[in-house]
Design a protein around this motif. Structure first.
Motif, short mmCIF file in Angstrom:
data_model
loop_
_atom_site.label_atom_id
_atom_site.label_comp_id
_atom_site.label_asym_id
_atom_site.label_seq_id
_atom_site.Cartn_x
_atom_site.Cartn_y
_atom_site.Cartn_z
N PRO A 352 69.76 48.90 33.04
CA PRO A 352 70.08 49.77 34.17
C PRO A 352 71.48 49.52 34.73
CG PRO A 352 68.28 48.28 34.71
CD PRO A 352 68.54 48.13 33.26
N ASP A 353 72.28 50.59 34.81
CA ASP A 353 73.65 50.43 35.30
C ASP A 353 73.84 51.11 36.66
OD1 ASP A 353 73.38 52.98 34.39
OD2 ASP A 353 75.17 52.99 33.12
N GLU A 354 72.73 51.47 37.31
CA GLU A 354 72.84 52.08 38.63
C GLU A 354 73.27 51.00 39.62
OE1 GLU A 354 70.14 52.15 36.75
OE2 GLU A 354 69.53 54.22 36.44
N PRO A 355 74.03 51.40 40.66
CA PRO A 355 74.51 50.41 41.61
C PRO A 355 73.39 49.82 42.48
CG PRO A 355 75.10 52.62 42.32
CD PRO A 355 74.50 52.77 40.96
N THR A 356 73.55 48.55 42.84
CA THR A 356 72.64 47.93 43.80
C THR A 356 73.04 48.42 45.20
OG1 THR A 356 74.15 46.05 43.79
CG2 THR A 356 72.14 45.81 42.53
N PRO A 357 72.14 48.35 46.18
CA PRO A 357 72.50 48.78 47.54
C PRO A 357 73.70 47.99 48.05
CG PRO A 357 70.15 48.35 47.37
CD PRO A 357 70.76 47.88 46.10
N TRP A 378 72.09 47.08 38.94
CA TRP A 378 70.76 46.44 38.80
C TRP A 378 70.74 45.56 37.56
CZ3 TRP A 378 67.60 46.11 42.73
CH2 TRP A 378 67.71 47.04 43.76
N GLY A 379 71.48 45.96 36.54
CA GLY A 379 71.54 45.14 35.33
C GLY A 379 72.12 43.75 35.58
N ASP A 380 72.99 43.65 36.60
CA ASP A 380 73.60 42.35 36.91
C ASP A 380 72.59 41.34 37.45
OD1 ASP A 380 76.07 43.31 36.22
OD2 ASP A 380 76.69 43.79 38.27
N LEU A 381 71.40 41.80 37.76
CA LEU A 381 70.40 40.87 38.28
C LEU A 381 69.65 40.12 37.18
CD1 LEU A 381 68.75 42.92 41.20
CD2 LEU A 381 70.83 41.57 41.21
N PHE A 382 70.16 40.27 35.94
CA PHE A 382 69.49 39.60 34.81
C PHE A 382 70.53 38.93 33.93
CE2 PHE A 382 67.36 43.45 36.16
CZ PHE A 382 66.08 43.00 36.42
N ASN A 383 70.22 37.74 33.44
CA ASN A 383 71.13 37.14 32.48
C ASN A 383 70.85 37.73 31.10
OD1 ASN A 383 69.26 35.59 30.97
ND2 ASN A 383 69.57 33.75 32.21
N SER A 384 71.70 37.40 30.12
CA SER A 384 71.63 38.11 28.84
C SER A 384 70.27 38.00 28.16
CB SER A 384 72.69 37.57 27.89
OG SER A 384 73.93 37.63 28.50
N ARG A 385 69.70 36.79 28.17
CA ARG A 385 68.42 36.64 27.48
C ARG A 385 67.31 37.35 28.25
NH1 ARG A 385 67.16 30.72 25.45
NH2 ARG A 385 67.49 30.35 27.66
N GLN A 386 67.44 37.38 29.59
CA GLN A 386 66.45 38.13 30.38
C GLN A 386 66.54 39.63 30.06
OE1 GLN A 386 67.74 36.76 34.28
NE2 GLN A 386 65.98 35.40 34.45
N LYS A 387 67.76 40.12 29.97
CA LYS A 387 67.95 41.54 29.62
C LYS A 387 67.31 41.82 28.27
CE LYS A 387 72.36 42.16 31.91
NZ LYS A 387 73.75 41.85 31.74
N LEU A 388 67.60 40.95 27.32
CA LEU A 388 67.08 41.13 25.97
C LEU A 388 65.55 41.17 26.00
CD1 LEU A 388 67.39 41.26 22.88
CD2 LEU A 388 67.44 38.76 22.87
N ALA A 389 64.96 40.22 26.69
CA ALA A 389 63.49 40.15 26.73
C ALA A 389 62.91 41.43 27.33
CB ALA A 389 63.05 38.93 27.55
#
Ligand SMILES: C[S@@+](CC[C@H](N)C(=O)[O-])C[C@H]1O[C@@H](n2cnc3c(N)ncnc32)[C@H](O)[C@@H]1O
Ligand SMILES: [Zn+2]
Length: 490
Positions: A352-357, A378-389
């Motif tokens: 997700p690349d939508e902006p956080t509030p 919202w994507g920034d709230l996850f590290n790479s392996r979290q995103k992958l999972a």
């Protein structure tokens, strides 16, 4: 639709109600977990089931004849509303009969602001023809999962959610399991014999900033505190020490090397965004800390690994090493490929690349402070392996749907099955993000939404999403299944 006249002139609830008993049960319900709809998906304003059941019943039966009658019914309500009696026919059947007798027909109940579904679930349980709506799409999804699908599909759905949930997990493991390798003890150490295998529960990370003292420039690992286990009978912590210009760590405490004297693990390196450098002792003020994050000068460092052994009680800890980072980097590389693949397959951005509030203004600022630290999407709230999972799990759930339809399942039914598989991913997400906290008093991962806000977190735990331990998909699926089972019996 025929309209029945409501034959009750004065309802029981207008006369009296066992407020104390129902309140006590409602409060107690917060600790009741297995099968409770609150464990399917969070809904902030969800009413307790005890209060919902008791008020629905007391609104649909007539006022008591006399004081004695009132007492009898109040006692009954106090029992009826208990979670333990949710599926107990002695109480539920009697309640249903009382309502049917009082009204002479099956009442229709409509909750137009049904939210997390507590009131309609209880109306349904009491034998009412129940309707629910809400204008929030998440609430509508929850309502479908709590009320509609379990009624419509019953036992078959329970079985298929189990079956396809396992399928999703196995497929995800095949693809990304290698990024969460087990620990094989090479040489007998503080825990474990040579050759013994431990499963990673998660990885503890600290965000970092460079020390602003020009003659130092060391990396400051930001940690609010150093406790790993802070229980009556088990005290384990990360002990930071300086070697050259680097902060290193050792695991100390019960079962490890002794806790150094004068070391207070509750004093971390950061408080209210003011950071202290352990190398030179200088501090970085909050404004500068935020600026460093916004300018992309902050980093992160894997500090420790939390492990578990299937036949041993409790959690085990070790300091993270280069091998752990190497696996993480491999996951990062694989993520780039996976994103590419899914972008083509889905026709949309997988992360997700939508902006956080923005978190401006008083109330909202308290709730969302992540923007101040450069977590802009919202994507920034996850590290790479979290995103992958997470995107891999989503991929597998979509695959499950495709396969089910291919195998001849009706689309509507397949949709019901994957609704629960998706809700299980949600349970993983609230524990698989870079704001997830390690709860050292329970040695467990705390849900990010335990706080009703998204405040900045300095050190976080990255769960092993494919494991059977806390925070993983298996456990999430178990919780979701128990709710589904409960609702299908209601
Ligand atoms: C206090 S909550 C209800 C909680 C619910 N009784 C439960 O147990 O979860 C109010 C609900 O009303 C919904 N809502 C607010 N305005 C609405 C509207 N105009 N139409 C439909 N739903 C609305 C909100 O989305 C929210 O779920
Ligand atoms: Zn310094």
């Amino acid at each position: 639709m025929t309209v029945n006249e409501f034959p009750i002139k004065r309802a029981f609830i207008e006369e009296t109600f066992p407020i104390k008993e129902v309140s006590d049960e409602s409060a107690r319900e917060k600790n009741i977990r297995h099968g409770h709809i609150s464990t399917l998906h969070i809904w902030w304003a969800r009413r307790p089931l005890a209060a919902s059941r008791a008020t629905a019943y007391a609104s649909l039966i007539p006022a008591p004849k006399d004081v004695e009658d009132a007492e009898k019914i109040k006692n009954f309500i106090a029992e009826l509303c208990k979670w333990e009696n949710s599926l107990n026919p002695t109480y539920i059947e009697k309640a249903r009969n009382d309502i049917r007798k009082a009204l002479g027909y099956t009442p229709r109940v409509l909750d137009t602001f049904a939210g997390g579904g507590a009131i309609p679930l209880e109306a349904l349980r009491l034998g009412c023809e129940t309707y629910a709506s809400d204008y929030n799409p998440i609430a509508v999804l929850i309502l479908k999962a709590v009320l509609e699908y379990p009624q419509k599909y019953g036992e078959r759905l329970v079985e298929d959610v189990k079956k396809w949930g396992e399928w999703v997990l196995e497929e995800a493991k095949k693809e990304i399991g290698r990024f969460y390798p087990n620990d094989v003890i090479e040489r007998k150490g503080y825990f474990g014999e040579t050759g013994e295998e431990f499963i990673p529960v998660g990885y503890i990370w600290a965000r970092t900033i460079p020390c602003q003292n020009p003659s130092c420039n060391a990396e400051i690992p930001l940690m609010r505190q150093f406790w790993l286990a802070k229980k009556d009978k088990k005290k384990v912590a990360l002990y930071p020490y300086v070697e050259g210009k680097e902060v290193k760590f050792r695991v100390v405490g019960d079962g490890y090397e002794p806790m150094p004297e004068n070391f207070d693990p509750s004093k971390g390196t950061v408080r209210r965004a003011i950071a202290t450098c352990l190398v030179c002792g200088s501090t970085v003020d909050a404004k500068t800390t935020r600026r460093l994050f916004q300018e992309g000068k902050a980093g992160q460092r894997m500090i420790a690994v939390v492990l578990h052994h299937p036949n041993k009680k409790g959690k085990f800890y070790r300091v993270a090493n280069e091998k752990d980072m190497e696996v993480f980097r491999q996951a990062e590389e694989y993520l780039a490929k996976k994103v590419e693949e899914l972008r083509k397959k889905w026709g949309l951005e997988p992360v997700p690349d939508e902006p956080t509030p923005e978190g401006k203004g008083k109330g909202a600022e308290r709730a969302f402070s992540v923007r101040n630290y450069g977590l802009n999407t919202w994507g920034d709230l996850f590290n790479s392996r979290q995103k992958l999972a997470l995107i891999t799990f989503v991929d597998k759930v979509r695959e499950a749907y495709r396969k089910m339809v291919e195998e001849g399942y009706e689309e509507e039914y397949a949709k019901a099955v994957v609704t629960y598989l998706g809700l299980a991913i949600n349970r993983v997400i609230v524990r698989t993000n870079n704001l997830s906290l390690w709860d050292n008093t329970r040695e467990d991962i705390a849900s990010t939404f335990g706080r009703q806000a998204l405040p900045m977190v300095w050190d976080y735990i990255e769960t092993n999403a494919v494991s059977e331990t806390t925070g993983g998909y298996t456990s999430a699926l178990g919780w979701v299944n128990r709710v589904l089972e409960h609702c299908s019996q209601a």
